[in-house]
Design an enzyme around this catalytic site. Structure first.
Site, PDB file in Angstrom:
ATOM      1  N   VAL A  12      21.167   9.269   4.694  1.00  0.00           N
ATOM      2  CA  VAL A  12      20.798  10.679   4.855  1.00  0.00           C
ATOM      3  C   VAL A  12      21.720  11.384   5.846  1.00  0.00           C
ATOM      4  O   VAL A  12      21.607  12.597   6.045  1.00  0.00           O
ATOM      5  CB  VAL A  12      19.326  10.859   5.307  1.00  0.00           C
ATOM      6  CG1 VAL A  12      18.372  10.391   4.235  1.00  0.00           C
ATOM      7  CG2 VAL A  12      19.060  10.170   6.632  1.00  0.00           C
ATOM      8  N   GLY A  13      22.616  10.623   6.467  1.00  0.00           N
ATOM      9  CA  GLY A  13      23.583  11.235   7.371  1.00  0.00           C
ATOM     10  C   GLY A  13      23.288  11.057   8.850  1.00  0.00           C
ATOM     11  O   GLY A  13      23.732  11.867   9.676  1.00  0.00           O
ATOM     12  N   LYS A  14      22.569  10.008   9.217  1.00  0.00           N
ATOM     13  CA  LYS A  14      22.256   9.780  10.631  1.00  0.00           C
ATOM     14  C   LYS A  14      23.515   9.638  11.484  1.00  0.00           C
ATOM     15  O   LYS A  14      23.577  10.139  12.610  1.00  0.00           O
ATOM     16  CB  LYS A  14      21.402   8.511  10.798  1.00  0.00           C
ATOM     17  CG  LYS A  14      20.054   8.536  10.132  1.00  0.00           C
ATOM     18  CD  LYS A  14      19.215   7.322  10.497  1.00  0.00           C
ATOM     19  CE  LYS A  14      19.876   5.992  10.218  1.00  0.00           C
ATOM     20  NZ  LYS A  14      20.197   5.773   8.785  1.00  0.00           N
ATOM     21  N   VAL A  37      26.574  10.815  10.895  1.00  0.00           N
ATOM     22  CA  VAL A  37      27.227  12.121  11.032  1.00  0.00           C
ATOM     23  C   VAL A  37      26.499  12.964  12.080  1.00  0.00           C
ATOM     24  O   VAL A  37      27.130  13.583  12.952  1.00  0.00           O
ATOM     25  CB  VAL A  37      27.269  12.856   9.680  1.00  0.00           C
ATOM     26  CG1 VAL A  37      27.685  14.319   9.852  1.00  0.00           C
ATOM     27  CG2 VAL A  37      28.226  12.152   8.727  1.00  0.00           C
ATOM     28  N   PRO A  94      25.166  22.028   7.533  1.00  0.00           N
ATOM     29  CA  PRO A  94      25.705  22.359   6.207  1.00  0.00           C
ATOM     30  C   PRO A  94      26.331  21.170   5.484  1.00  0.00           C
ATOM     31  O   PRO A  94      26.771  20.202   6.095  1.00  0.00           O
ATOM     32  CB  PRO A  94      26.771  23.418   6.514  1.00  0.00           C
ATOM     33  CG  PRO A  94      27.185  23.135   7.912  1.00  0.00           C
ATOM     34  CD  PRO A  94      25.944  22.658   8.612  1.00  0.00           C
ATOM     35  N   LYS A 125      24.643   2.402  18.672  1.00  0.00           N
ATOM     36  CA  LYS A 125      24.083   1.850  17.424  1.00  0.00           C
ATOM     37  C   LYS A 125      23.648   0.416  17.723  1.00  0.00           C
ATOM     38  O   LYS A 125      24.446  -0.522  17.645  1.00  0.00           O
ATOM     39  CB  LYS A 125      25.156   1.866  16.323  1.00  0.00           C
ATOM     40  CG  LYS A 125      24.700   1.300  14.985  1.00  0.00           C
ATOM     41  CD  LYS A 125      23.956   2.324  14.162  1.00  0.00           C
ATOM     42  CE  LYS A 125      23.643   1.778  12.762  1.00  0.00           C
ATOM     43  NZ  LYS A 125      23.069   2.795  11.889  1.00  0.00           N
TER      44      LYS A 125
END
Length: 237
Positions: free
Chosen positions: A16-18, A20, A208, A40
Site C-alpha cells: 500500500v506504500g508504507k 514510500v 498523490p 524497519k
C-alpha cells in the site's frame, strides 16, 4: 505540549506504500529541522548485491537519509518474502522483540523522532499467533498511522484495520491515503469522507499517485509533491 519520540507506520496490507510514506515523512520532518530517522525492524524479501543481503526498504530510505556509522535501520532480514514468523522459522533465526526494542531505543537516543515501518499489514504475526505487530507496538508504547490506498476496496480494508487496532488497544493518530489520482472518480472522492465516518479516525494525509514513484524518490520535486497533502502538525506535536 508533549512531543512524540516514535510513530509506527502500518498499512491495510502489503504494497500500500508504507515505505514510500515512511521515506516521505523522514524527508518532510528533516526539512522542518526535526531530526527524524526511519527504522524497519523486520524485512522479508532481501535483495542481494554481490554476496551481501540488503533490506530493500532501507535502501529506499537512503534516498533521503544517510545513516550514521553503525546505525541499525533494520534488525531482522530474511530472504523469502513470506510472513515474518514463517520466514524466521525457515531461517532458524527467530525475531526477538528485545533486540527491536534495544535498537529502537538506540535510535531514540540519537534522534528526535523514530519512524518505524511495519512488515505487511497490522495483523501480521512476528513470532506466533500470540505475538505479532500489535504486541510489538504496545511494547514500544508508541502510536500508529495507518496507510491505505485510494482504490476500490479501501473502505473495507481501512475499517477492518482500524477496528482491529482499536481492539488491540492501539492509539491511532490518523490515516494517510496513498496513491490518490489526479482525476479521481466520484467514488474515490466519497471515500475520503466515508473513511472518517466509518472509522471515526481523521484522514491526515492525501498522497498523490506518481508513476515509478520509488525510482523517483530522490527527486526533490517529487518529494515535495508527495508530502504536500500531509498534515505534519497532526503527526508530531
Amino acid at each position: 505540549m508533549i512531543c512524540l519520540s516514535g510513530i509506527f507506520i502500518t498499512g491495510t496490507s502489503s504494497n500500500v506504500g508504507k515505505t514510500v510514506i515512511t521515506t516521505c515523512l523522514t524527508y518532510a520532518f528533516r526539512k522542518r529541522n526535526i531530526d527524524a530517522v526511519p527504522y524497519k525492524p523486520v524485512q522479508c524479501g532481501a535483495i542481494t548485491e554481490g554476496e551481501q543481503w540488503l533490506a530493500p526498504d532501507v535502501e529506499l530510505y537512503r534516498k533521503v537519509y544517510n545513516p550514521k556509522e553503525n546505525e541499525q535501520l533494520n534488525s531482522f532480514l530474511y530472504e523469502p518474502r513470506f510472513s515474518p514468523h514463517f520466514a524466521a522459522q525457515l531461517a532458524d533465526a527467530p525475531i526477538d522483540p528485545q533486540v527491536i526494542k534495544s535498537n529502537y531505543h538506540a535510535l531514540q537516543e540519537g534522534h528526535e523522532l523514530v519512524l518505524i515501518e511495519g512488515a505487511g499489514g497490522l495483523a501480521v504475526p512476528l513470532i506466533d499467533e500470540q505475538y505479532g505487530t500489535p504486541e510489538l507496538i504496545k511494547d514500544l508504547d508508541i502510536p500508529i498511522v495507518i496507510v491505505t490506498q485510494a482504490s476500490v476496496g479501501t473502505l473495507n480494508a481501512t475499517a477492518l484495520t482500524a477496528h482491529y487496532a482499536q481492539s488491540k488497544g492501539l492509539n491511532i493518530i490518523g490515516i494517510i491515503i496513498n496513491g490518490y489520482p489526479d482525476n479521481p472518480t466520484e467514488g474515490i472522492k466519497d471515500n475520503l469522507t466515508m473513511i472518517e465516518k466509518v472509522t471515526g479516525i481523521p484522514v491526515i494525509g492525501i498522497v498523490p499517485q506518481i508513476a515509478d514513484v520509488e525510482a523517483r524518490l530522490g527527486e526533490e520535486e517529487v518529494l515535495e509533491k508527495l508530502i504536500g497533502g500531509i498534515d505534519l502538525d497532526k503527526l508530531y506535536y
